[in-house]
Write a protein that holds these residues in place. Sequence first.
Motif, PDB file in Angstrom:
ATOM      1  N   MET A 301       0.822  -1.207   0.000  1.00 19.47           N
ATOM      2  CA  MET A 301       0.000   0.000   0.000  1.00 19.47           C
ATOM      3  C   MET A 301       0.862   1.266   0.000  1.00 19.47           C
ATOM      4  SD  MET A 301      -3.031   1.076   2.681  1.00 19.47           S
ATOM      5  CE  MET A 301      -4.054  -0.324   2.262  1.00 19.47           C
ATOM      6  N   ILE A 302       1.871   1.289   0.859  1.00 24.60           N
ATOM      7  CA  ILE A 302       2.713   2.489   0.941  1.00 24.60           C
ATOM      8  C   ILE A 302       3.530   2.663  -0.331  1.00 24.60           C
ATOM      9  CG2 ILE A 302       4.680   1.338   2.050  1.00 24.60           C
ATOM     10  CD1 ILE A 302       3.383   4.861   2.836  1.00 24.60           C
ATOM     11  N   HIS A 303       3.920   1.540  -0.968  1.00 22.07           N
ATOM     12  CA  HIS A 303       4.729   1.649  -2.180  1.00 22.07           C
ATOM     13  C   HIS A 303       3.916   2.215  -3.332  1.00 22.07           C
ATOM     14  CE1 HIS A 303       7.972  -0.410  -0.198  1.00 22.07           C
ATOM     15  NE2 HIS A 303       7.158  -1.403   0.148  1.00 22.07           N
ATOM     16  N   LYS A 304       2.610   1.952  -3.352  1.00 28.49           N
ATOM     17  CA  LYS A 304       1.758   2.523  -4.386  1.00 28.49           C
ATOM     18  C   LYS A 304       1.734   4.043  -4.298  1.00 28.49           C
ATOM     19  CE  LYS A 304      -1.261  -1.537  -4.600  1.00 28.49           C
ATOM     20  NZ  LYS A 304      -2.619  -2.054  -4.333  1.00 28.49           N
ATOM     21  N   VAL A 305       1.887   4.560  -3.079  1.00 23.76           N
ATOM     22  CA  VAL A 305       1.914   6.011  -2.897  1.00 23.76           C
ATOM     23  C   VAL A 305       3.205   6.594  -3.456  1.00 23.76           C
ATOM     24  CG1 VAL A 305       1.979   7.836  -1.161  1.00 23.76           C
ATOM     25  CG2 VAL A 305       0.428   5.898  -0.868  1.00 23.76           C
ATOM     26  N   MET A 306       4.306   5.826  -3.332  1.00 21.03           N
ATOM     27  CA  MET A 306       5.614   6.376  -3.649  1.00 21.03           C
ATOM     28  C   MET A 306       6.054   6.177  -5.105  1.00 21.03           C
ATOM     29  SD  MET A 306       6.111   7.393  -0.608  1.00 21.03           S
ATOM     30  CE  MET A 306       5.689   7.015   1.099  1.00 21.03           C
ATOM     31  N   ILE A 307       5.350   5.344  -5.884  1.00 22.09           N
ATOM     32  CA  ILE A 307       5.892   4.973  -7.191  1.00 22.09           C
ATOM     33  C   ILE A 307       5.802   6.100  -8.210  1.00 22.09           C
ATOM     34  CG2 ILE A 307       5.478   2.496  -6.927  1.00 22.09           C
ATOM     35  CD1 ILE A 307       2.909   2.836  -8.541  1.00 22.09           C
ATOM     36  N   ASP A 308       4.867   7.020  -8.047  1.00 20.43           N
ATOM     37  CA  ASP A 308       4.721   8.095  -9.036  1.00 20.43           C
ATOM     38  C   ASP A 308       5.935   9.012  -8.995  1.00 20.43           C
ATOM     39  OD1 ASP A 308       1.536   7.799  -7.899  1.00 20.43           O
ATOM     40  OD2 ASP A 308       1.945   7.563 -10.036  1.00 20.43           O
ATOM     41  N   SER A 309       6.381   9.417 -10.197  1.00 15.59           N
ATOM     42  CA  SER A 309       7.609  10.196 -10.269  1.00 15.59           C
ATOM     43  C   SER A 309       7.387  11.682 -10.019  1.00 15.59           C
ATOM     44  CB  SER A 309       8.281  10.001 -11.634  1.00 15.59           C
ATOM     45  OG  SER A 309       7.383  10.374 -12.675  1.00 15.59           O
ATOM     46  N   ASP A 310       6.261  12.230 -10.445  1.00 17.44           N
ATOM     47  CA  ASP A 310       6.073  13.668 -10.284  1.00 17.44           C
ATOM     48  C   ASP A 310       5.484  13.988  -8.911  1.00 17.44           C
ATOM     49  OD1 ASP A 310       2.849  14.400 -10.885  1.00 17.44           O
ATOM     50  OD2 ASP A 310       3.592  12.476 -11.663  1.00 17.44           O
ATOM     51  N   ALA A 311       5.799  15.177  -8.424  1.00 16.91           N
ATOM     52  CA  ALA A 311       5.450  15.570  -7.055  1.00 16.91           C
ATOM     53  C   ALA A 311       3.945  15.583  -6.834  1.00 16.91           C
ATOM     54  CB  ALA A 311       6.045  16.940  -6.746  1.00 16.91           C
ATOM     55  N   VAL A 312       3.201  16.110  -7.783  1.00 13.51           N
ATOM     56  CA  VAL A 312       1.752  16.225  -7.611  1.00 13.51           C
ATOM     57  C   VAL A 312       1.115  14.846  -7.450  1.00 13.51           C
ATOM     58  CG1 VAL A 312      -0.400  16.908  -8.740  1.00 13.51           C
ATOM     59  CG2 VAL A 312       1.583  18.444  -8.800  1.00 13.51           C
ATOM     60  N   SER A 313       1.565  13.875  -8.242  1.00 16.27           N
ATOM     61  CA  SER A 313       1.008  12.527  -8.146  1.00 16.27           C
ATOM     62  C   SER A 313       1.326  11.895  -6.792  1.00 16.27           C
ATOM     63  CB  SER A 313       1.554  11.644  -9.270  1.00 16.27           C
ATOM     64  OG  SER A 313       1.124  12.122 -10.528  1.00 16.27           O
ATOM     65  N   LEU A 315       1.922  13.519  -3.955  1.00 21.02           N
ATOM     66  CA  LEU A 315       1.139  14.201  -2.927  1.00 21.02           C
ATOM     67  C   LEU A 315      -0.329  13.781  -2.978  1.00 21.02           C
ATOM     68  CD1 LEU A 315       2.781  17.730  -3.230  1.00 21.02           C
ATOM     69  CD2 LEU A 315       2.943  16.212  -1.269  1.00 21.02           C
ATOM     70  N   ARG A 316      -0.844  13.595  -4.199  1.00 20.49           N
ATOM     71  CA  ARG A 316      -2.224  13.104  -4.323  1.00 20.49           C
ATOM     72  C   ARG A 316      -2.331  11.697  -3.714  1.00 20.49           C
ATOM     73  NH1 ARG A 316      -3.107  13.583  -9.622  1.00 20.49           N
ATOM     74  NH2 ARG A 316      -4.559  15.337  -9.679  1.00 20.49           N
ATOM     75  N   GLY A 317      -1.315  10.875  -3.941  1.00 26.02           N
ATOM     76  CA  GLY A 317      -1.308   9.539  -3.380  1.00 26.02           C
ATOM     77  C   GLY A 317      -1.264   9.542  -1.858  1.00 26.02           C
ATOM     78  N   VAL A 318      -0.457  10.444  -1.290  1.00 26.46           N
ATOM     79  CA  VAL A 318      -0.392  10.557   0.176  1.00 26.46           C
ATOM     80  C   VAL A 318      -1.739  10.991   0.728  1.00 26.46           C
ATOM     81  CG1 VAL A 318       0.673  11.804   2.100  1.00 26.46           C
ATOM     82  CG2 VAL A 318       2.087  11.033   0.181  1.00 26.46           C
ATOM     83  N   TYR A 319      -2.379  11.927   0.051  1.00 27.11           N
ATOM     84  CA  TYR A 319      -3.686  12.407   0.495  1.00 27.11           C
ATOM     85  C   TYR A 319      -4.713  11.266   0.497  1.00 27.11           C
ATOM     86  CZ  TYR A 319      -8.091  15.020   0.409  1.00 27.11           C
ATOM     87  OH  TYR A 319      -9.356  15.485   0.677  1.00 27.11           O
ATOM     88  N   ASN A 320      -4.747  10.492  -0.591  1.00 31.55           N
ATOM     89  CA  ASN A 320      -5.683   9.368  -0.676  1.00 31.55           C
ATOM     90  C   ASN A 320      -5.359   8.300   0.370  1.00 31.55           C
ATOM     91  OD1 ASN A 320      -7.145  10.497  -2.816  1.00 31.55           O
ATOM     92  ND2 ASN A 320      -5.765   9.630  -4.350  1.00 31.55           N
ATOM     93  N   HIS A 321      -4.069   8.096   0.620  1.00 33.47           N
ATOM     94  CA  HIS A 321      -3.629   7.145   1.642  1.00 33.47           C
ATOM     95  C   HIS A 321      -4.149   7.567   3.021  1.00 33.47           C
ATOM     96  CE1 HIS A 321      -1.155   3.904   3.103  1.00 33.47           C
ATOM     97  NE2 HIS A 321      -0.427   4.691   3.857  1.00 33.47           N
ATOM     98  N   LEU A 322      -4.093   8.863   3.275  1.00 32.55           N
ATOM     99  CA  LEU A 322      -4.579   9.388   4.546  1.00 32.55           C
ATOM    100  C   LEU A 322      -6.089   9.184   4.678  1.00 32.55           C
ATOM    101  CD1 LEU A 322      -3.802  11.008   7.120  1.00 32.55           C
ATOM    102  CD2 LEU A 322      -4.290  13.093   5.832  1.00 32.55           C
ATOM    103  N   LEU A 323      -6.824   9.365   3.585  1.00 33.56           N
ATOM    104  CA  LEU A 323      -8.274   9.165   3.619  1.00 33.56           C
ATOM    105  C   LEU A 323      -8.626   7.702   3.878  1.00 33.56           C
ATOM    106  CD1 LEU A 323      -9.612  11.462   0.743  1.00 33.56           C
ATOM    107  CD2 LEU A 323      -9.072  12.020   3.111  1.00 33.56           C
ATOM    108  N   LYS A 324      -7.815   6.774   3.295  1.00 35.15           N
ATOM    109  CA  LYS A 324      -8.051   5.351   3.548  1.00 35.15           C
ATOM    110  C   LYS A 324      -7.828   5.033   5.030  1.00 35.15           C
ATOM    111  CE  LYS A 324      -6.751   3.767  -1.084  1.00 35.15           C
ATOM    112  NZ  LYS A 324      -5.740   3.024  -1.886  1.00 35.15           N
ATOM    113  N   PHE A 325      -6.787   5.628   5.594  1.00 37.76           N
ATOM    114  CA  PHE A 325      -6.529   5.395   7.017  1.00 37.76           C
ATOM    115  C   PHE A 325      -7.682   5.933   7.864  1.00 37.76           C
ATOM    116  CE2 PHE A 325      -4.936   7.300  11.018  1.00 37.76           C
ATOM    117  CZ  PHE A 325      -4.762   6.108  11.718  1.00 37.76           C
ATOM    118  N   ARG A 326      -8.236   7.061   7.442  1.00 42.95           N
ATOM    119  CA  ARG A 326      -9.360   7.636   8.180  1.00 42.95           C
ATOM    120  C   ARG A 326     -10.529   6.658   8.220  1.00 42.95           C
ATOM    121  NH1 ARG A 326     -10.630  13.386   6.016  1.00 42.95           N
ATOM    122  NH2 ARG A 326     -12.126  12.332   4.654  1.00 42.95           N
TER     123      ARG A 326
END
Length: 885
Positions: A301-313, A315-326
């Motif tokens: 799960m955490i690796h899916k957040v980190m695989i995108d190369s550009d910053a916006v992607s 950060l969007r992944g981290v945001y979605n990860h946080l919502l899943k944790f919520r």
Amino acid sequence: MATPAAAAAVTLGGKGAVLSPAAVYALSLGLAEPVVDPSSLQRLSTRGPAPQETPASLRDLALSPPESRAAAAVLLNKLLLTVGDSSALVTAATATRLAGSLDLAAALPPASRDEAAIAAASAPVAVAFAAAIDCCAAPLVRVVDAVAALSCEAARGDVAAFDVPTSGDGLSAKDEADVAADVKMLLFGSKLVSGAGGASVASFTKVPTVNGIFREAVRALHARVRIELNAPVKLGKRDAGETGEGKEEALVVLATQLARSVQAMFKLSIARTRLCVGRIDDAELREKLTGGVDEIDLKGMIHKVMIDSDAVSVLRGVYNHLLKFRDILAWEAAVAIAVIEMDSSVEKPQAGGENEAGSSTENPASGEKSKGDKKGKKKKTLGKGTSAVLMLLRDHVTNGKEVLSVNSALLEDWGIKLSLLFDPKCARLESLVDKVKEIVESNEVRRLPKIPKGTRDFGKEQMAIRDHAFSIITGVFKMHGAVALDTPVFELRETLMGKYGEDSKLIYDLADQGGELCSLRYDLTVPFARYVAMNNISSLKRYQIAKVYRRDNPSKGRYREFYQCDFDIAGVYETMEPDFEVIKVLTELLDQLDIGSYEIKLNHRKLLDGMLEICGVPPEKVRTVCSSIDKLDKQTFEQVKKELVEEKGISNETAERIGDFVKTRGPPLEVLLELRKEGSKFLENNGSVVALNELEILFRALDKANATSKIVFDLSLARGLDYYTGVIYEAVFKGTTQVGSIAAGGRYDNLVGMFSGKQVPAVGVSLGIERVFAIMEQQETENNQVIRATETEVLVSIIGKDLILAAELVSELWNAGIKAEFKLTTRISNHLKYAGQSGIPWMVLVGESEISSGKVKLKNMTSTQEEEVERTKFVQVLEERLRNS
């Protein structure tokens, strides 16, 4: 932090206005509308912009409407801030478009060159995502602790999991200790959790560490986001450095650190949910819930957040990860509530106040009643904090209705409702967060306070050792004719800066008060030099015992607040006259303190400078090389050599020459003779010749005073402080207690002149008394010595409660100069116990028989012998006994 739901309008560009992550989140969801400050509008240009291509960083971004609104709000604020901070061309048309629609795509083009540059440099999309992450994570700092505490209740956990010790020497993590203290406060008063034997598993024992790291990550991201939202763009050359990529990288680093802490909380939350499910008696429901938990796949799960190369992607992944944790956290809370509701042995908190023990209550889940008779089994209560949290969460998911039964469908509904509650756009979230804060900060039983890192308290036994040491030190100083001096604990910052070389970074700066920049004193030497200069003093021998402050990393034996004991001689004297006396004072101090084996390493700054000149060190690098050499007492020469070559640009050959010299050490006169042999390089250096001549005078004087046996002439001694000009020395303890340097000093002929222009030579020594205390305390422990905290000689023991009689007897002893205490109690054993524990040598025992006979009983606590004496003569008898003891 106010939740976005409370906002109706967000003012941008106003003087003193600060754009918060919560405001960006509210604007993105349409919960608030942007209002441009009228004064900012007046500063905008009315000229039409020259066509300018949209910055590449904003081109072809697939943004949802909320994402576009958030980024547009960030950009609009940056445009308004920058035009108010520079002469940048920002048009009213651009600001109006952005404020009217909050549509990033509609804002550019057309745009002026400056607008495009601001858009590129401010990285509005990345900052907007980071603001959303910050806004959603900040309230969870409190919520995750509350849910963990609720699960601890439901799973009957072990409250000992939250016993996290704290210390003032930097050996404990503040956030970890704070989480543990907050959870314990939420659980205070609980009869469900245990002090031992409960569910003391990793899902609870790891809570302080993992939640503490999450707090740290949230705080770091928030600090950066606040800067990026509110700092104007500095327009310079439009090169690669102005693209905003640096901002994006910084935000990605901080956001991914937060994501990793969230991942750790993911695992703990699921593990706690499994524990809670295991407490459910209904096998069918337990099986359904267990299956639901096990379906959650954390792998990768955490690796899916980190695989995108550009910053916006990312950060969007981290945001979605946080919502899943919520969602997961909400599910855990729902299960914990259900477990508590279904447990008939638990007293359920009711709206309007907690149930009193023994009252008639009804289990909402089972409908069973517990009669409040004495024979009925007393129900277990939740903690005061968790009771309040449970009521808030339960009322939210049930709308205040009674819960008659619990099933998987109901729990799923609760999980959805709680996830929506944990969203910042929910108006009730702020109430929940405030309630948790109120519980942990204002509970009727306050948490134990802590002291700052690098400081410590001293109990009565430690203070007894300190008082004894201070009396010895003061006696030695006065024996040499020194006068006492005291200076302010803080000085003007300009007084301290530039006097300590690389150590200046450790100075404690204070907040600006009334236009003066002040700092806490780093040592007692610079304030002494300032005093001498300010008062135009040409000669003074002084001592000072006071606290100093250093913004260092605390460790064992290393503190941020500690005492120094200084002895200094300022004025013009014969060569080496004051140097000899200061070093002699140092040997006397260490001998009379009786701390054990020590040695005094000694060198000369001019000899050191000459050595470095001989080795080929450039003059501009002498001081920085000295600071590296000064580390040889803690590091090997290979480590120091690496620092000299790789960090300070010294050639390998020069470093090797330095290594050959710094190995020289031994008895003072023998090493001196070796350095003055024919062919010695030192004899070809003028500064070194002066130093060797001065050292010969000093060593011969010390030899005549029988003070050279503990002195070692050591060419590796460098002393990093910039103000030393002559002899330098450092005392090192050689016993088993590892404390390192215990005293240091040297000659500083130019320091006073830095303040007044009038040169007043000076020399001094500073005793690091904290490390001496550590040695003395260790010796007391090893020798099993009882430390007396008081000097009381006599205890007047009244076997009763007659304060008037006690006042009369003890006052006669005080008037005679005898150190005495009194005690009133009918139990003689209490008198004897107090006298024994306090080490009081004599007791005056007065009971009914002594009062009627006009006598008192004297008891020698050492020999246990007793004797009766006349009431009118007991003071004289005690004076005689004390003189002869």
